[in-house]
Design an enzyme around this catalytic site. Sequence first.
Site: not given
Length: 316
Positions: A60, A94
Site C-alpha cells: 500500500d 501505492h
Amino acid sequence: MEGVTFNNSPAWTTHIVTSEQITIKGLVVKNPWYGTNTDALDLESCKNILMEDCVFDTGDDGITIKSGRDEDGRKRGIPTENMIVNNCTVYHAHGGFVIGSEMSGGARNLYVGNCTFIGTDIGLRFKTTRGRGGIVENIYASNIVMKDIVAEAILFDMYYMAKDPVVLAGEKREPPVVETLPVTEATPQFQHFFFNNISCNGASKAIFIRGIPEMHVKDIQMSNVFIQAREGIDIQEATGVQLNNINIHAVNKNPLVYTLNSSDIMIKGMEFSNKSETFLQAHGTRTKNVTVTLKSNQKTKNDIGFGADAKTIEIK
C-alpha cells in the site's frame, strides 16, 4: 527509531500517533506487493519529525501522512506538521510520498527531498474526498527521482474512492458525479504546494490535478520538471497552477495539456517532444486566464470550447 526492519505486516506497519520530536533513521519495511492496507509508515497528527535513509517496499502507501478521519479527526484537530523527509527510497507501493486520505486534522509545513520512487503506482500522491475536511498546505518537494511509475507521477485527487490506484483487468470504474455542493467544515482543502527538480522516467500520466467545484486545488507551483509518460498534463477544477520550465515527453499527445473549469493557469518554458496533434484542450465555463509560453517556436493546434473563455487563453 533507528535501524529497524519490519517484514510481512498484515496491515499498517509503523503507525505513530499524536507524538512530537520524532526521529526515524534507517527504517526498512518489506511487505508483499499484494498486501492490502500494508502502509509502510503512517504519521498521524504528529509534530516536528525528521526522517532519513529509509527504504520501503510494500503493498500500500509508502511514506504516509495522516491526521484523523472525518468528524473524529476534525474534533481532535491536530495536524501533522513540521516534517523533513530526506534520502528515502520507495519501491513497490501505492504511493511514494502520500498525504491522505485521512487528513481531517490537516497537514502543513512538510518537506520531502532527495528521494527516489521506483515502480510505485503513483509517485507524489495527495488524496482526499468530501466529508474529510481539513487543510493541507505548505508542502515542499525537491530533487525527486522516479522511474517506472504505473499510474501518475504527480497526483492531486479530491475524489478519492478508496480503491487501488491502478484499474485492475476487467474492472470498470465510473467517473465521479460532478456537482457543486455547499462549503462546510467537511470540505477538504489542498493549497500552497511547491515542487522543484522533479524527474520521472516512465509513467502512465505525467501530472493529474483534480479538485471539486466548490473547493479548487489552489496555488500549485512546480519548477524544473522532466517527465516521460504515456499522457501529459490534466488539470481539472484548479486555481493558480504555475508550471515553470516543464519538459513533458508523452506518447499520447492529443492533447498534451488538458484543462477543465480551471483558472489562472500559467505554464512557462514548456518543452515537449515531437509535434502534438492537439497541444492544449481547454474546456468548461469556468476555464479562464490560461497562459502557455513555449521554449521553441513550435506550431500547435488547440481546442478551446465547451464554454471556455477563449479571450483569456494565450499560447506564445
